[in-house]
Design a protein around this motif. Structure first.
Motif, mmCIF file in Angstrom:
data_model
loop_
_atom_site.group_PDB
_atom_site.id
_atom_site.type_symbol
_atom_site.label_atom_id
_atom_site.label_comp_id
_atom_site.label_asym_id
_atom_site.label_seq_id
_atom_site.Cartn_x
_atom_site.Cartn_y
_atom_site.Cartn_z
ATOM 1 N N CYS A 150 0.854 -1.182 0.000
ATOM 2 C CA CYS A 150 0.000 0.000 0.000
ATOM 3 C C CYS A 150 0.897 1.242 0.000
ATOM 4 C CB CYS A 150 -0.923 -0.009 1.220
ATOM 5 S SG CYS A 150 -1.977 1.473 1.318
ATOM 6 N N THR A 151 0.821 2.000 -1.105
ATOM 7 C CA THR A 151 1.703 3.168 -1.214
ATOM 8 C C THR A 151 1.245 4.315 -0.322
ATOM 9 O OG1 THR A 151 0.413 3.971 -3.108
ATOM 10 C CG2 THR A 151 2.333 2.582 -3.580
ATOM 11 N N GLU A 152 -0.081 4.353 -0.011
ATOM 12 C CA GLU A 152 -0.582 5.437 0.834
ATOM 13 C C GLU A 152 -0.136 5.268 2.276
ATOM 14 O OE1 GLU A 152 -4.705 6.196 0.450
ATOM 15 O OE2 GLU A 152 -4.717 6.014 -1.739
ATOM 16 N N ASP A 153 -0.153 3.987 2.759
ATOM 17 C CA ASP A 153 0.227 3.724 4.147
ATOM 18 C C ASP A 153 1.652 3.209 4.271
ATOM 19 O OD1 ASP A 153 -2.309 4.455 4.915
ATOM 20 O OD2 ASP A 153 -3.105 2.420 4.762
ATOM 21 N N ALA A 154 2.308 2.996 3.111
ATOM 22 C CA ALA A 154 3.675 2.472 3.109
ATOM 23 C C ALA A 154 3.756 1.196 3.936
ATOM 24 C CB ALA A 154 4.660 3.521 3.613
ATOM 25 N N ALA A 155 2.859 0.223 3.637
ATOM 26 C CA ALA A 155 2.822 -1.029 4.402
ATOM 27 C C ALA A 155 2.592 -2.196 3.455
ATOM 28 C CB ALA A 155 1.708 -0.979 5.448
ATOM 29 N N CYS A 156 3.206 -3.347 3.798
ATOM 30 C CA CYS A 156 2.969 -4.577 3.053
ATOM 31 C C CYS A 156 1.651 -5.184 3.545
ATOM 32 C CB CYS A 156 4.118 -5.561 3.270
ATOM 33 S SG CYS A 156 5.692 -4.961 2.622
ATOM 34 N N ILE A 157 0.772 -5.565 2.613
ATOM 35 C CA ILE A 157 -0.555 -6.058 2.976
ATOM 36 C C ILE A 157 -0.872 -7.320 2.170
ATOM 37 C CG2 ILE A 157 -1.394 -3.766 3.616
ATOM 38 C CD1 ILE A 157 -2.767 -3.598 0.893
ATOM 39 N N CYS A 158 -1.940 -8.002 2.635
ATOM 40 C CA CYS A 158 -2.408 -9.186 1.897
ATOM 41 C C CYS A 158 -3.500 -8.767 0.916
ATOM 42 C CB CYS A 158 -2.924 -10.244 2.876
ATOM 43 S SG CYS A 158 -4.394 -9.701 3.795
ATOM 44 N N VAL A 159 -3.970 -9.766 0.131
ATOM 45 C CA VAL A 159 -4.986 -9.473 -0.881
ATOM 46 C C VAL A 159 -6.304 -9.086 -0.225
ATOM 47 C CG1 VAL A 159 -6.312 -10.432 -2.799
ATOM 48 C CG2 VAL A 159 -3.874 -10.955 -2.565
ATOM 49 N N SER A 160 -6.640 -9.749 0.881
ATOM 50 C CA SER A 160 -7.914 -9.456 1.558
ATOM 51 C C SER A 160 -7.952 -8.021 2.073
ATOM 52 C CB SER A 160 -8.136 -10.431 2.725
ATOM 53 O OG SER A 160 -8.233 -11.757 2.250
ATOM 54 N N CYS A 161 -6.866 -7.573 2.657
ATOM 55 C CA CYS A 161 -6.803 -6.184 3.134
ATOM 56 C C CYS A 161 -6.937 -5.215 1.970
ATOM 57 C CB CYS A 161 -5.511 -5.939 3.878
ATOM 58 S SG CYS A 161 -5.424 -6.743 5.489
ATOM 59 N N CYS A 162 -6.440 -5.637 0.807
ATOM 60 C CA CYS A 162 -6.473 -4.776 -0.369
ATOM 61 C C CYS A 162 -7.895 -4.675 -0.923
ATOM 62 C CB CYS A 162 -5.527 -5.338 -1.429
ATOM 63 S SG CYS A 162 -5.563 -4.439 -2.992
ATOM 64 N N VAL A 163 -8.662 -5.817 -0.862
ATOM 65 C CA VAL A 163 -9.980 -5.852 -1.498
ATOM 66 C C VAL A 163 -11.059 -5.299 -0.581
ATOM 67 C CG1 VAL A 163 -11.723 -7.360 -2.515
ATOM 68 C CG2 VAL A 163 -9.303 -7.757 -2.970
ATOM 69 N N PHE A 164 -11.133 -5.835 0.626
ATOM 70 C CA PHE A 164 -12.236 -5.423 1.500
ATOM 71 C C PHE A 164 -11.764 -5.048 2.906
ATOM 72 C CE2 PHE A 164 -11.952 -10.079 1.343
ATOM 73 C CZ PHE A 164 -11.690 -10.403 2.661
ATOM 74 N N GLY A 165 -10.491 -4.987 3.117
ATOM 75 C CA GLY A 165 -9.965 -4.645 4.432
ATOM 76 C C GLY A 165 -9.760 -3.150 4.601
ATOM 77 N N GLU A 166 -8.886 -2.812 5.530
ATOM 78 C CA GLU A 166 -8.645 -1.408 5.875
ATOM 79 C C GLU A 166 -7.977 -0.623 4.756
ATOM 80 O OE1 GLU A 166 -6.358 -1.717 9.352
ATOM 81 O OE2 GLU A 166 -8.023 -2.326 10.649
ATOM 82 N N HIS A 167 -7.356 -1.328 3.813
ATOM 83 C CA HIS A 167 -6.640 -0.651 2.729
ATOM 84 C C HIS A 167 -7.454 -0.611 1.439
ATOM 85 C CE1 HIS A 167 -2.839 -0.594 5.001
ATOM 86 N NE2 HIS A 167 -3.258 -1.759 5.473
ATOM 87 N N SER A 168 -8.739 -0.939 1.552
ATOM 88 C CA SER A 168 -9.602 -0.945 0.375
ATOM 89 C C SER A 168 -9.678 0.465 -0.219
ATOM 90 C CB SER A 168 -11.004 -1.427 0.762
ATOM 91 O OG SER A 168 -11.879 -1.351 -0.348
ATOM 92 N N GLY A 169 -9.498 0.539 -1.530
ATOM 93 C CA GLY A 169 -9.546 1.831 -2.215
ATOM 94 C C GLY A 169 -8.223 2.575 -2.242
ATOM 95 N N HIS A 170 -7.217 2.057 -1.562
ATOM 96 C CA HIS A 170 -5.907 2.709 -1.557
ATOM 97 C C HIS A 170 -5.116 2.341 -2.811
ATOM 98 C CE1 HIS A 170 -5.773 3.283 3.113
ATOM 99 N NE2 HIS A 170 -6.866 3.790 2.542
ATOM 100 N N GLN A 171 -4.136 3.116 -3.097
ATOM 101 C CA GLN A 171 -3.235 2.818 -4.219
ATOM 102 C C GLN A 171 -2.350 1.643 -3.818
ATOM 103 O OE1 GLN A 171 -3.256 4.377 -7.217
ATOM 104 N NE2 GLN A 171 -1.688 2.969 -7.981
ATOM 105 N N VAL A 172 -2.449 0.542 -4.588
ATOM 106 C CA VAL A 172 -1.763 -0.692 -4.216
ATOM 107 C C VAL A 172 -0.907 -1.171 -5.377
ATOM 108 C CG1 VAL A 172 -2.085 -3.107 -3.516
ATOM 109 C CG2 VAL A 172 -3.585 -1.334 -2.599
ATOM 110 N N GLU A 173 0.240 -1.753 -5.063
ATOM 111 C CA GLU A 173 1.141 -2.348 -6.046
ATOM 112 C C GLU A 173 1.536 -3.726 -5.563
ATOM 113 O OE1 GLU A 173 4.409 0.286 -6.237
ATOM 114 O OE2 GLU A 173 3.418 1.767 -7.513
#
Length: 520
Positions: A150-173
């Motif tokens: 997650c580039t917004e939070d500068a944190a490594c995340i899983c797919v679930s966090c990316c889709v429906f977790g706390e990082h949903s809607g964030h810029q992800v790579e």
């Protein structure tokens, strides 16, 4: 095993490395100071700041505080770790200590080559190099493998966090994309580091140049001050000398005029007596007596007329002598003032300008003149240099400079030996190259200061003007003002001493010329 667990507890959840400059948030989670700073830098402009672990929100950017207890634990832990190669990871399924070839992040197991062949390989199984830090590879919330960044939070995340977790809607790579960007950033950092080092070198160079300029300015100030003081003293000496001459002239004229006035007073008295005698004769009634007295008075009157003419001539001479003072004294004073001002201008010019880098032209050097490899030293040589005989080569003792001057003001410095015969000056390039008439000073095309034994003379067209320096000449300055037609020689000492100035009308380009003979 306890050491591995402790290492996991001391690992930053953002950079996945052991804490460095660790800080604690109000929510109780710990991070590296640089890591949490980067996360919050990316959140600048948003309404809140969040904790990458528990997503606790802060309305204002919290002040970071060092966790001293955790700091001590990390330091003690690191001090107890042996400095050796990376710990060998063994296969989870082998009874004996068989090294693992890969680690499956999904299965939380390390596999040797044998068990790796038996391991199922669907896409969700992620194989990596053998590692014991499996906890750092999984999301602390979803317990899934960390595959995104997650580039917004500068944190490594899983797919679930990316889709429906706390990082949903964030810029992800993906981690690979983020890693490639980091590599690019490292390259940029290396380039910027190189540019910064070069900038520092240039800044240091400019500082050195500034220091040299300040030292040079200080030296120039001291020398110009000394020159001004010296010329002020010369002007005071000139003033006293001129005023003294005027006073002596006034006294002489006053004495002579007073003497003439006294003589005229005596003559006036005689004339008054004579006038009384004539009046008396005019009153005599006897013709014979009056005529006899008249003859003698006529003779005296003729003598008085002749004497009066002589007196008038002396008085006229005196009047003319009064006018001669303006015609002689004032031009001499003006010329001396001009010399002082020109001298000051020339001297100060030495330090405002840079001395010329004069190089010798070997093609003009006589075969009894040795020229150094850097083309800056000429010396007399008993051995024939065996150079080719060309039209521009001198037959005897001389060498010209490579550079010529056809305008402007220039000066160069010369160091001179204390033995032999030496000469320095300027010459037209059309000077003859053979015979005695080719020697500098022996013709109308060259001017030189020649030194031999204890004799010094400036020579042009075979006419010598002797000079008398106060001390031996070891370093000279030759100053050329082409348009003004001035060539000046100075002794380079403190203060600089003016030796002689030549005036001429230059009609050709001029070369510096050097003469060496008999160990010169």
């Amino acid at each position: 095993m306890a050491s591995a667990d402790l290492r996991e507890e001391l690992t930053c959840p953002i950079c996945l490395s052991t804490y460095t400059q660790h800080v604690t948030l109000r929510c109780g989670h710990n991070f590296c100071q640089g890591c949490i700073g980067s996360v919050w830098d990316s959140q600048e402009g948003s309404a809140v700041y969040t904790c990458p672990e528990c997503r606790a929100e802060f309305q204002e950017r919290p002040a970071l505080q060092r966790n001293l207890t955790l700091c001590n634990i990390v330091e003690r832990f690191l001090s107890t770790q042996p400095e050796q190669a990376e710990t060998v990871i063994f296969c989870t399924y082998c009874d004996s200590s068989v090294p693992a070839a890969k680690t499956c992040l999904l299965c939380d197991a390390s596999l040797c080559d044998k068990h790796l062949k038996q391991h199922s390989k669907p896409e969700e199984h992620v194989l990596t190099e053998p590692t014991a830090s499996l906890k750092n590879r999984k999301c602390p919330v979803q317990k899934e493998i960390l595959k995104c960044y997650c580039t917004e939070d500068a944190a490594c995340i899983c797919v679930s966090c990316c889709v429906f977790g706390e990082h949903s809607g964030h810029q992800v790579e993906t981690l690979n994309e983020a890693s490639e960007k980091k590599e690019k950033l490292r390259n940029i950092l290396e380039k910027l580091t190189s540019v910064r080092e070069e900038t520092e070198k240039r800044a240091q160079s400019l500082q050195e140049h500034k220091r040299e300029a300040q030292e040079k300015a200080a030296g120039l100030t001291d020398r110009v001050t000394a020159l001004i003081r010296y010329n002020r003293e010369q002007l005071e000496v000139l003033e006293k000398r001129v005023l003294s001459k005027i006073t002596r002239w006034e006294e002489q004229v006053s004495l002579r005029v007073s003497d003439l006035i006294q003589q005229l007073e005596i003559k006036k008295d005689k004339l008054s007596k004579k006038m009384l005698q004539i009046e008396a004769l005019c009153n005599i009634t006897d013709p014979l007596t009056g005529l006899q007295g008249h003859e003698s008075d006529n003779a005296d009157f003729c003598d008085a007329e002749e004497g009066d003419n002589e007196d008038r001539e002396r008085e006229d001479n005196m009047v003319h002598s009064v006018g001669d003072l303006d015609e002689v004294l004032i031009p001499l004073t003006s010329q001396r003032l001009t010399d002082i001002v020109t001298d000051l201008k020339a001297k100060s010019g030495f330090y405002v300008q840079e001395a010329l880098n004069i190089l010798l032209d070997v093609n003009t050097a006589a075969n009894n003149v040795s020229v150094s490899g850097d083309l800056k030293t000429a010396s007399w040589s008993e051995r024939d240099q065996l150079r080719p005989n060309t039209p521009e080569r001198f037959e005897f003792f001389q060498v010209l400079s490579t550079r010529s001057f056809s305008s402007g003001q220039h000066y160069w410095e010369v160091e001179i030996s204390d033995s032999g015969i030496r000469g320095v000056g300027i010459s037209y390039p059309s000077i003859e190259r053979e015979g005695r008439q080719s020697l500098i000073g022996n013709n109308k095309k060259s001017w030189c200061l020649c030194m031999w034994h204890n004799n010094h003379a400036v020579i042009h067209d075979s006419i010598e003007t002797e000079i008398y320096p106060e001390s031996p000449l070891q370093r000279l300055v030759i100053y050329l003002d082409y348009e003004a037609g001035r060539l000046s020689f100075y002794q380079l000492c403190d203060p600089i001493r003016h030796l002689h100035t030549v005036t001429a009308t230059f009609t050709e380009p001029l070369h510096a010329v050097f003469y060496v003979r008999n160990n010169g």
